[in-house]
Design an enzyme around this catalytic site. Structure first.
Site, short mmCIF file in Angstrom:
data_model
loop_
_atom_site.label_atom_id
_atom_site.label_comp_id
_atom_site.label_asym_id
_atom_site.label_seq_id
_atom_site.Cartn_x
_atom_site.Cartn_y
_atom_site.Cartn_z
N HIS A 47 13.54 -51.04 -30.28
CA HIS A 47 14.11 -50.21 -29.36
C HIS A 47 14.31 -51.29 -28.13
O HIS A 47 13.62 -50.81 -26.95
CB HIS A 47 13.53 -49.10 -28.86
N ARG B 142 20.90 -43.86 -30.90
CA ARG B 142 19.48 -42.98 -31.01
C ARG B 142 19.28 -42.95 -32.59
O ARG B 142 20.22 -42.89 -33.38
CB ARG B 142 19.83 -41.76 -30.46
N GLU C 255 9.82 -43.40 -33.56
CA GLU C 255 9.17 -44.72 -32.92
C GLU C 255 7.97 -44.71 -32.60
O GLU C 255 7.34 -44.05 -31.76
CB GLU C 255 10.27 -44.83 -31.92
P1 NAD Z 1 28.13 -42.62 -22.98
O1 NAD Z 1 27.67 -41.11 -22.34
O2 NAD Z 1 28.88 -43.37 -21.70
O3 NAD Z 1 28.83 -42.55 -24.09
C1 NAD Z 1 28.75 -41.92 -25.31
C2 NAD Z 1 30.09 -41.53 -25.84
O4 NAD Z 1 29.92 -40.56 -27.01
C3 NAD Z 1 31.03 -40.69 -24.87
O5 NAD Z 1 32.37 -41.05 -24.78
C4 NAD Z 1 31.25 -39.36 -25.84
O6 NAD Z 1 32.38 -38.74 -25.68
C5 NAD Z 1 31.05 -39.73 -27.10
N1 NAD Z 1 30.67 -38.81 -28.14
C6 NAD Z 1 30.02 -37.70 -28.03
N2 NAD Z 1 29.82 -36.90 -28.95
C7 NAD Z 1 30.71 -37.56 -30.12
C8 NAD Z 1 31.08 -37.39 -31.36
N3 NAD Z 1 30.38 -36.42 -31.88
N4 NAD Z 1 31.47 -38.38 -32.04
C9 NAD Z 1 32.08 -39.59 -31.42
N5 NAD Z 1 31.59 -39.66 -30.31
C10 NAD Z 1 31.00 -39.02 -29.51
O7 NAD Z 1 26.58 -42.96 -23.33
P2 NAD Z 1 26.26 -44.62 -23.27
O8 NAD Z 1 25.69 -45.09 -22.08
O9 NAD Z 1 27.44 -45.47 -23.82
O10 NAD Z 1 24.95 -44.48 -24.34
C11 NAD Z 1 25.19 -44.53 -25.82
C12 NAD Z 1 24.07 -44.25 -26.67
O11 NAD Z 1 23.21 -45.38 -26.21
C13 NAD Z 1 23.03 -43.15 -25.90
O12 NAD Z 1 22.60 -42.36 -27.00
C14 NAD Z 1 21.98 -43.97 -25.22
O13 NAD Z 1 20.75 -42.95 -25.19
C15 NAD Z 1 21.75 -45.26 -25.95
N6 NAD Z 1 21.29 -46.07 -25.25
C16 NAD Z 1 20.58 -46.84 -26.24
C17 NAD Z 1 19.73 -47.88 -25.47
C18 NAD Z 1 18.71 -48.81 -26.57
O14 NAD Z 1 17.72 -49.32 -25.77
N7 NAD Z 1 18.87 -48.96 -27.63
C19 NAD Z 1 20.31 -48.35 -24.15
C20 NAD Z 1 21.00 -47.67 -23.67
C21 NAD Z 1 21.62 -46.49 -24.18
C1 MLT Z 2 18.32 -45.70 -22.81
O1 MLT Z 2 18.52 -44.55 -23.06
O2 MLT Z 2 18.40 -46.07 -21.89
C2 MLT Z 2 17.59 -46.55 -23.86
O3 MLT Z 2 16.98 -46.06 -24.67
C3 MLT Z 2 16.60 -47.60 -23.20
C4 MLT Z 2 15.29 -47.33 -22.95
O4 MLT Z 2 14.88 -46.52 -22.76
O5 MLT Z 2 14.77 -48.27 -22.33
#
Ligand code: NAD
Ligand code: MLT
Length: 310
Positions: free
Chosen positions: A278, A231, A260
């Site tokens: 993204h 994020r 964004e």
């Molecule tokens: P998840 O909930 O499985 O994992 C997140 C982890 O972060 C958890 O293990 C949690 O304990 C940890 N966390 C929370 N607070 C913390 C802190 N202060 N310090 C360190 N760790 C901490 O989530 P995920 O599915 O692995 O997703 C992770 C991130 O990726 C999210 O922000 C999600 O929105 C983003 N994401 C982005 C895309 C993209 O298109 N770029 C795609 C999917 C997910």
């Molecule tokens: C997500 O949190 O799943 C991502 O940011 C990906 C998306 O929105 O497509």
């Protein structure tokens, strides 16, 4: 029951919704905020990706709304508090796009290490700059992962297969669980000090917003390369710019941004920063997975009252 899909949806999800008896689906083409505001009062459910913001104002003006579906992971574009206050459920599809986001992170790390986007651009401009693009191997480099959840764990697995040394910091994961992944759990300061590559995989919360700021960046290893496919708000972009400019940070790969698309960001002008708009979840497989999951969840809830988060 009427379902509004605001940010498009893979055909596999549309088919599930259209096949459900008693559900009507509308998929307007990229509706703007005003259009959504005008339409939403007629709907029982709305499904979004990251483009559309479901604000408190929209929720308050949508008396029929029973459920808000996020075809993806982060729910930071939905006012969950306002939805809960109104009794509308918020569902997402955790994990359904995790492999795509993790692979994108690895792709960004390799591209950053070997200057692939810059070399591509240079060749397009007719040059053959063999010397300018000397890279670094990932073998035995230290990767620090902040956030060892679904995506962070897959990144760790793929990095370990490339024989990187992997550190992790996550206050909600015990060191023994990290060790099972092959990851050395360390306090944040140690991770900052030891990582050659540092990647963020946390949600955006009050604890994590701007987790990389002037103070924490100053504690990173000189030359560190920073990746953010989680994020935008996790990094203070102005501070990152200053640390890239003074050379303390050796490079960055960014898929997500404070705003964004980013407007007039000085980061866009730096040679040692690479970008994608993204795209973390933009694989055919991930979009099919999130669409299938959210469509099934919405049908189950609207027709049978079953609550699931895939
Ligand atoms: P998840 O909930 O499985 O994992 C997140 C982890 O972060 C958890 O293990 C949690 O304990 C940890 N966390 C929370 N607070 C913390 C802190 N202060 N310090 C360190 N760790 C901490 O989530 P995920 O599915 O692995 O997703 C992770 C991130 O990726 C999210 O922000 C999600 O929105 C983003 N994401 C982005 C895309 C993209 O298109 N770029 C795609 C999917 C997910
Ligand atoms: C997500 O949190 O799943 C991502 O940011 C990906 C998306 O929105 O497509």
């Amino acid at each position: 029951m009427k379902v509004l899909i605001c940010d498009g949806m893979h055909e596999v999800g549309l088919s599930i919704l259209r096949a459900a008896e008693g559900i009507d689906v509308d998929v307007p083409d990229q509706p703007g905020a005003e259009e959504i505001k005008a339409m939403l009062p007629d709907y029982d459910a709305v499904i979004v990706r990251s483009r559309t913001r479901i604000t408190a104002e929209l929720i308050e003006n949508a008396p029929r709304l029973k459920v808000i579906g996020r075809a993806g992971t982060g729910v930071d574009n939905i006012d969950v508090k306002a939805a809960s206050a109104r009794g509308a459920l918020v569902m997402n599809t955790p994990g359904a796009n995790a492999t795509a986001a993790a692979e994108h992170t690895i792709a960004m790390m390799l591209a950053l290490a070997r200057h692939i986007p810059q070399a591509t651009q240079s060749m397009r401009e007719g040059r053959w700059d063999k010397k300018r693009f000397m890279g670094t191997e990932l073998f035995h480099q230290t990767l620090g992962i902040i956030g060892l959840g679904k995506i962070g764990s897959i990144v760790a697995d793929r990095a370990l297969s490339m024989k990187m040394d992997v550190l992790g910091h996550d206050p909600y994961i015990i060191p023994e669980a990290a060790a099972i992944l092959g990851v050395e759990w360390v306090p944040l300061d140690e991770l900052l000090a030891r990582s050659d590559f540092l990647t963020l995989h946390t949600p955006s919360t009050s604890e994590t917003v701007r987790i990389l700021n002037r103070e924490t960046l100053a504690r990173t290893k000189p030359g560190v390369r920073i990746l953010n496919c989680a994020r935008g708000g996790l990094i203070d972009e102005q501070a990152l710019y200053e640390f890239l400019l003074n050379g303390h940070v050796g490079g960055a790969a960014l898929d997500v941004f404070e705003q964004e698309p980013p407007v007039d960001s000085p980061l866009l002008k730096l040679e040692n920063v690479i970008f994608t708009p993204h795209l973390g979840a933009s694989s055919y497989q991930a979009q099919a997975n999130v669409a299938r999951a959210i469509a099934t969840q919405i049908v189950d809830y609207l027709l049978y009252g079953i609550i699931r988060n895939a």
